[in-house]
Scaffold this motif. Sequence first.
Motif, PDB file in Angstrom:
ATOM      1  N   SER A   1       0.956   7.719 -20.512  1.00 42.93           N
ATOM      2  CA  SER A   1       2.128   6.723 -20.863  1.00 42.93           C
ATOM      3  C   SER A   1       3.161   6.339 -19.678  1.00 42.93           C
ATOM      4  O   SER A   1       3.363   7.170 -18.995  1.00 42.93           O
ATOM      5  N   CYS A   2       3.333   5.050 -19.713  1.00 40.95           N
ATOM      6  CA  CYS A   2       3.893   4.348 -18.749  1.00 40.95           C
ATOM      7  C   CYS A   2       4.807   3.339 -19.336  1.00 40.95           C
ATOM      8  O   CYS A   2       4.601   2.926 -20.562  1.00 40.95           O
ATOM      9  N   VAL A   3       5.566   2.528 -18.365  1.00 43.37           N
ATOM     10  CA  VAL A   3       6.561   1.484 -19.060  1.00 43.37           C
ATOM     11  C   VAL A   3       5.528   0.387 -19.469  1.00 43.37           C
ATOM     12  O   VAL A   3       6.189  -0.498 -20.397  1.00 43.37           O
ATOM     13  N   TYR A   4       4.378   0.128 -19.105  1.00 47.00           N
ATOM     14  CA  TYR A   4       3.428  -0.848 -19.410  1.00 47.00           C
ATOM     15  C   TYR A   4       2.570  -0.650 -20.911  1.00 47.00           C
ATOM     16  O   TYR A   4       2.169  -1.535 -21.492  1.00 47.00           O
ATOM     17  N   PHE A   5       2.190   0.599 -21.091  1.00 48.62           N
ATOM     18  CA  PHE A   5       1.155   0.943 -22.134  1.00 48.62           C
ATOM     19  C   PHE A   5       1.412   2.370 -22.214  1.00 48.62           C
ATOM     20  O   PHE A   5       1.705   3.030 -21.208  1.00 48.62           O
ATOM     21  N   THR A   6       0.956   2.799 -23.519  1.00 46.26           N
ATOM     22  CA  THR A   6       0.514   4.070 -23.925  1.00 46.26           C
ATOM     23  C   THR A   6      -0.786   4.157 -24.388  1.00 46.26           C
ATOM     24  O   THR A   6      -1.314   3.339 -25.009  1.00 46.26           O
ATOM     25  N   THR A   7      -1.475   5.163 -23.891  1.00 40.39           N
ATOM     26  CA  THR A   7      -2.976   5.294 -24.100  1.00 40.39           C
ATOM     27  C   THR A   7      -3.165   6.644 -24.790  1.00 40.39           C
ATOM     28  O   THR A   7      -2.927   7.694 -24.208  1.00 40.39           O
ATOM     29  N   ASN A   8      -3.649   6.878 -25.995  1.00 34.65           N
ATOM     30  CA  ASN A   8      -4.003   8.055 -26.697  1.00 34.65           C
ATOM     31  C   ASN A   8      -5.543   7.890 -26.806  1.00 34.65           C
ATOM     32  O   ASN A   8      -6.462   6.974 -26.945  1.00 34.65           O
ATOM     33  N   VAL A   9      -6.073   9.291 -26.690  1.00 32.87           N
ATOM     34  CA  VAL A   9      -7.404   9.476 -27.261  1.00 32.87           C
ATOM     35  C   VAL A   9      -7.517  10.022 -28.437  1.00 32.87           C
ATOM     36  O   VAL A   9      -6.826  11.030 -29.035  1.00 32.87           O
ATOM     37  N   LEU A  10      -8.524   9.476 -29.476  1.00 32.03           N
ATOM     38  CA  LEU A  10      -8.538  10.034 -30.891  1.00 32.03           C
ATOM     39  C   LEU A  10     -10.153  10.165 -31.271  1.00 32.03           C
ATOM     40  O   LEU A  10     -10.895   9.272 -31.370  1.00 32.03           O
ATOM     41  N   PRO A  11     -10.552  11.591 -31.018  1.00 29.74           N
ATOM     42  CA  PRO A  11     -11.843  11.690 -31.658  1.00 29.74           C
ATOM     43  C   PRO A  11     -11.916  11.585 -33.158  1.00 29.74           C
ATOM     44  O   PRO A  11     -11.042  12.235 -33.818  1.00 29.74           O
TER      45      PRO A  11
ATOM     46  N   ILE B   1       0.685  -1.108   0.173  1.00 28.27           N
ATOM     47  CA  ILE B   1       0.025  -0.063   0.056  1.00 28.27           C
ATOM     48  C   ILE B   1       0.768   1.346   0.007  1.00 28.27           C
ATOM     49  O   ILE B   1       2.021   1.196   0.824  1.00 28.27           O
ATOM     50  N   ASN B   2       0.160   2.245  -0.685  1.00 33.01           N
ATOM     51  CA  ASN B   2       1.210   3.715  -0.974  1.00 33.01           C
ATOM     52  C   ASN B   2       0.098   4.528   0.054  1.00 33.01           C
ATOM     53  O   ASN B   2      -0.751   4.808  -0.597  1.00 33.01           O
ATOM     54  N   TYR B   3       0.801   5.029   0.917  1.00 30.36           N
ATOM     55  CA  TYR B   3       0.216   6.156   1.753  1.00 30.36           C
ATOM     56  C   TYR B   3       0.041   7.542   1.300  1.00 30.36           C
ATOM     57  O   TYR B   3      -0.324   8.561   2.000  1.00 30.36           O
ATOM     58  N   LYS B   4       1.073   7.956   0.480  1.00 30.34           N
ATOM     59  CA  LYS B   4       1.324   9.275  -0.116  1.00 30.34           C
ATOM     60  C   LYS B   4       0.032   9.589  -0.998  1.00 30.34           C
ATOM     61  O   LYS B   4      -0.379   8.987  -1.606  1.00 30.34           O
ATOM     62  N   SER B   5      -0.380  10.786  -0.453  1.00 29.77           N
ATOM     63  CA  SER B   5      -1.398  11.576  -1.457  1.00 29.77           C
ATOM     64  C   SER B   5      -1.053  12.509  -2.248  1.00 29.77           C
ATOM     65  O   SER B   5       0.234  12.682  -2.594  1.00 29.77           O
ATOM     66  N   GLN B   6      -1.888  12.676  -3.303  1.00 33.05           N
ATOM     67  CA  GLN B   6      -1.574  13.652  -4.314  1.00 33.05           C
ATOM     68  C   GLN B   6      -2.771  14.900  -4.296  1.00 33.05           C
ATOM     69  O   GLN B   6      -3.693  14.529  -3.728  1.00 33.05           O
ATOM     70  N   VAL B   7      -2.312  15.897  -4.934  1.00 32.80           N
ATOM     71  CA  VAL B   7      -3.143  17.082  -5.083  1.00 32.80           C
ATOM     72  C   VAL B   7      -4.390  16.697  -6.060  1.00 32.80           C
ATOM     73  O   VAL B   7      -5.460  16.973  -5.442  1.00 32.80           O
ATOM     74  N   SER B   8      -4.059  16.066  -7.049  1.00 36.50           N
ATOM     75  CA  SER B   8      -5.142  15.640  -7.852  1.00 36.50           C
ATOM     76  C   SER B   8      -4.675  14.141  -8.521  1.00 36.50           C
ATOM     77  O   SER B   8      -3.548  13.876  -8.840  1.00 36.50           O
ATOM     78  N   TYR B   9      -5.925  13.240  -8.633  1.00 33.53           N
ATOM     79  CA  TYR B   9      -5.534  12.054  -9.150  1.00 33.53           C
ATOM     80  C   TYR B   9      -6.166  11.857 -10.584  1.00 33.53           C
ATOM     81  O   TYR B   9      -5.780  10.853 -11.166  1.00 33.53           O
ATOM     82  N   LYS B  10      -6.865  12.809 -11.053  1.00 29.66           N
ATOM     83  CA  LYS B  10      -7.390  12.883 -12.465  1.00 29.66           C
ATOM     84  C   LYS B  10      -6.339  13.360 -13.331  1.00 29.66           C
ATOM     85  O   LYS B  10      -5.420  13.988 -12.817  1.00 29.66           O
ATOM     86  N   THR B  11      -6.293  12.650 -14.609  1.00 25.22           N
ATOM     87  CA  THR B  11      -5.237  13.032 -15.671  1.00 25.22           C
ATOM     88  C   THR B  11      -5.924  14.098 -16.543  1.00 25.22           C
ATOM     89  O   THR B  11      -6.882  13.711 -17.042  1.00 25.22           O
ATOM     90  N   ASP B  12      -5.148  15.199 -16.613  1.00 24.96           N
ATOM     91  CA  ASP B  12      -5.676  16.213 -17.463  1.00 24.96           C
ATOM     92  C   ASP B  12      -5.337  16.012 -19.020  1.00 24.96           C
ATOM     93  O   ASP B  12      -4.126  15.721 -19.131  1.00 24.96           O
ATOM     94  N   TYR B  13      -6.053  16.410 -19.934  1.00 26.37           N
ATOM     95  CA  TYR B  13      -5.576  16.247 -21.379  1.00 26.37           C
ATOM     96  C   TYR B  13      -6.530  17.253 -21.967  1.00 26.37           C
ATOM     97  O   TYR B  13      -7.639  17.538 -21.695  1.00 26.37           O
ATOM     98  N   VAL B  14      -6.271  17.489 -23.368  1.00 23.51           N
ATOM     99  CA  VAL B  14      -7.157  18.230 -24.230  1.00 23.51           C
ATOM    100  C   VAL B  14      -7.278  17.446 -25.393  1.00 23.51           C
ATOM    101  O   VAL B  14      -6.246  16.945 -26.090  1.00 23.51           O
ATOM    102  N   LYS B  15      -8.355  17.178 -25.847  1.00 26.13           N
ATOM    103  CA  LYS B  15      -8.658  16.519 -26.953  1.00 26.13           C
ATOM    104  C   LYS B  15      -8.818  17.469 -28.179  1.00 26.13           C
ATOM    105  O   LYS B  15      -9.134  18.585 -28.141  1.00 26.13           O
ATOM    106  N   LYS B  16      -8.286  16.862 -29.355  1.00 23.99           N
ATOM    107  CA  LYS B  16      -8.401  17.522 -30.598  1.00 23.99           C
ATOM    108  C   LYS B  16      -9.009  16.658 -31.659  1.00 23.99           C
ATOM    109  O   LYS B  16      -8.431  15.630 -31.998  1.00 23.99           O
ATOM    110  N   GLN B  17      -9.964  17.271 -32.648  1.00 25.83           N
ATOM    111  CA  GLN B  17     -10.654  16.439 -33.548  1.00 25.83           C
ATOM    112  C   GLN B  17      -9.591  15.715 -34.573  1.00 25.83           C
ATOM    113  O   GLN B  17      -8.756  16.507 -35.088  1.00 25.83           O
ATOM    114  N   ASN B  18      -9.877  14.646 -34.875  1.00 28.32           N
ATOM    115  CA  ASN B  18      -8.996  13.961 -35.762  1.00 28.32           C
ATOM    116  C   ASN B  18      -7.378  13.775 -35.736  1.00 28.32           C
ATOM    117  O   ASN B  18      -6.708  13.582 -36.482  1.00 28.32           O
TER     118      ASN B  18
END
Length: 326
Positions: A247-257, A223-240
């Motif tokens: 992005s981590c060592v295990y996978f990268t995930t992009n969003v594609l509108p 268990i990790n007892y350390k806190s964060q100011v925010s746990y949500k990932t911020d990003y900005v979507k762009k059409q197409n």
Amino acid sequence: MIDQLLRFKPILKQKIWGGEKLKTVLNKITEEDSVGESWEISDVRGDESVVSNGEFIGKTLKELLKNYKSSLVGESVYKDFKDDFPLLIKYIDAKEVLSVQLHPNDNMAKQRHDSFGKTEMWYVMQADEKSNIIVGFQKDSNEEEYLHHLKNKSLLEILNIDEVSKGDVYFIPPGRVHAIGGGVLIAEIQQTSDITYRIFDWDRKDKDGSYRELHTDKALEVINYKSQVSYKTDYVKKQNETTKVVSCVYFTTNVLPVKGELSINHYEKDSFVIYMCVAGNVTFTYKNQIEKLTMGQTIMIPACLKDFVISSPEESELLEVFMPKH
């Protein structure tokens, strides 16, 4: 060479907290109730995905890996993982809140379970009004405080609770306490692992009248007892355009509108690419093959296929998942 786009038969899982949205919103076909998870692409022992289209119909993901190796997953991925597929792709419907839980890292999982660890991420596809998730601590904690609240069933006093809505993204590394709240439908990308340490289950009983097993002692070691100011990932979507969300060592995930037609090439990638349709509907075209995806469906592009076309008549959205170069 695998000269086709790959679809797999979903593996549906009944859960004590599951609901109806996988059937009613994502159109999964089942007569069962309380279906909580749809495993879209899986190499978990006993739950290997089976191809549902083209010349490989009926073949398992494991069989494809053994026969086509780097042609399927990429040279660097095959070098690192051999005949084990590294990711587990799911849709999850939480009608009720899941247990409060966390996952072990690679070292602990290997020692205890002969498994990969479990790093994961969530993309919220739909959320009922006022729905929330539990993720992390409100402020830095410690074992003594944690055990006190665990014993007194007051964990929510020290855990962080976020109200969520469509499009929210959360990254969940090993050791981070978390729980998906009732009313939330998510897409989940994770390491190939089914190892969960359950620490609190709301004192509920399963259909047989039994309490589910808790893993208090095992959880204490990771268990990790350390806190964060925010746990949500911020990003900005762009059409197409693809936007990196995790992005981590295990996978990268992009969003594609997507709206209209896009020509895609993956010449710079040495990896398979998975697309999850999280809104609307899209069509994938490769040579003479046409595959239509609606919300809640998934497709895999073998590493050896580099060029194809994605199109949609409406504003749709995809998650694009692949393995980073090491």
